[in-house]
Design an enzyme around this catalytic site. Structure first.
Site, PDB file in Angstrom:
ATOM      1  N   ASP A  23     -13.647 -31.599  16.125  1.00  0.00           N
ATOM      2  CA  ASP A  23     -13.462 -30.306  15.474  1.00  0.00           C
ATOM      3  C   ASP A  23     -12.015 -30.204  15.013  1.00  0.00           C
ATOM      4  O   ASP A  23     -11.102 -30.658  15.718  1.00  0.00           O
ATOM      5  CB  ASP A  23     -13.788 -29.142  16.413  1.00  0.00           C
ATOM      6  CG  ASP A  23     -13.736 -27.807  15.685  1.00  0.00           C
ATOM      7  OD1 ASP A  23     -14.705 -27.490  14.962  1.00  0.00           O
ATOM      8  OD2 ASP A  23     -12.721 -27.095  15.807  1.00  0.00           O
ATOM      9  N   GLU A  25      -8.977 -27.575  13.117  1.00  0.00           N
ATOM     10  CA  GLU A  25      -8.537 -26.273  12.625  1.00  0.00           C
ATOM     11  C   GLU A  25      -7.525 -26.546  11.522  1.00  0.00           C
ATOM     12  O   GLU A  25      -6.652 -27.414  11.670  1.00  0.00           O
ATOM     13  CB  GLU A  25      -7.919 -25.432  13.738  1.00  0.00           C
ATOM     14  CG  GLU A  25      -8.885 -25.055  14.855  1.00  0.00           C
ATOM     15  CD  GLU A  25     -10.039 -24.189  14.371  1.00  0.00           C
ATOM     16  OE1 GLU A  25      -9.829 -23.391  13.417  1.00  0.00           O
ATOM     17  OE2 GLU A  25     -11.150 -24.306  14.920  1.00  0.00           O
ATOM     18  N   HIS A 181     -12.757 -20.958  17.615  1.00  0.00           N
ATOM     19  CA  HIS A 181     -11.771 -21.315  16.593  1.00  0.00           C
ATOM     20  C   HIS A 181     -10.528 -21.945  17.204  1.00  0.00           C
ATOM     21  O   HIS A 181      -9.470 -21.985  16.581  1.00  0.00           O
ATOM     22  CB  HIS A 181     -11.421 -20.110  15.712  1.00  0.00           C
ATOM     23  CG  HIS A 181     -12.636 -19.452  15.127  1.00  0.00           C
ATOM     24  ND1 HIS A 181     -13.539 -20.150  14.353  1.00  0.00           N
ATOM     25  CD2 HIS A 181     -13.123 -18.181  15.239  1.00  0.00           C
ATOM     26  CE1 HIS A 181     -14.525 -19.325  14.005  1.00  0.00           C
ATOM     27  NE2 HIS A 181     -14.300 -18.142  14.537  1.00  0.00           N
TER      28      HIS A 181
END
Length: 223
Positions: A23, A25, A181
């Protein structure tokens, strides 16, 4: 492949591909212009019963590359302050050298020939990872150049929902929206979701597949 013991080895489960959950950001949606700010990578393992689970996770805060665009809306959304020295950020190259080292070691230990990115809405993460590797001029990436396992798609099929938080909850995986997030949190929840789907498919009899001769024999018996 009729040998159940072989079927319970990770190298056979995904055609020799080693799944790596990722993942990212970022400071926007454009992998060419917008900064990669955080990345987490979860490595998986399979036990002797063919059950897949989490092995370990690597996590890095990333310094924006020179000239990177920082979209204010994206920073407000993920809450990242790229200038905060407490982030302990490292360069893209430093992070990916460590990631390559860990992934290649785990891939080799599983006797797989290449790694494949697993992510939620995988095209996004794969795009940023690929562009960062290109910027750093790193050779011999362990990751497949275009194939991925997208947990949004898998969850839509297996669970009936494509949103990570909703899919996790429906699968019985706790999900805290206050922690979402963060690359570290989202990667580990994505990994749990992927493992749940793979293991659930196995428990329902979807893996291992019967060999052709076994299918024929079973058909003859039923007839």
């Amino acid at each position: 492949m009729s040998d159940i013991c072989d079927a319970n080895k990770l190298k056979y489960r995904f055609r020799g591909y080693f799944p790596v959950v990722i993942d990212v950001e970022t400071a926007g949606f454009n992998s060419q212009t917008d900064a990669l700010l955080e990345i987490a990578v979860t490595l998986l393992k399979m036990d002797n019963e063919g059950v897949i689970g989490i092995d370990k996770t690597l996590h890095f805060h990333i310094e924006p590359f020179e000239g990177a665009n920082l979209e204010p809306e994206a920073l407000a959304f993920n809450g990242i302050d790229p200038t905060n020295p407490l982030r302990g950020a490292v360069s893209e190259k430093e992070a990916f050298l460590e990631i390559f080292k860990a992934v290649k070691k785990a891939q080799k230990a599983s006797d797989c020939h290449r790694s494949i990115i697993v992510a939620h809405n995988a095209a996004f993460d794969h795009g940023f990872v690929s562009k960062a590797i290109e910027r750093c001029d790193l050779k011999r990436s362990p990751f497949h150049p275009f194939a991925t396992f997208d947990t949004a798609t898998l969850a839509g099929l297996a669970i009936g929902h494509t949103v990570l938080a909703k899919a996790c909850i429906m699968a019985g995986i706790p999900f805290d929206n206050k922690e979402a997030h963060s690359a570290l949190y989202d990667t580990e929840r994505t990994a749990e979701l992927f493992c749940h789907i793979v293991n659930r498919w196995k428990s329902l009899g979807g893996w291992p597949l019967l060999a052709v001769d076994e299918q024929d024999a079973q058909s003859d018996t039923e007839a």
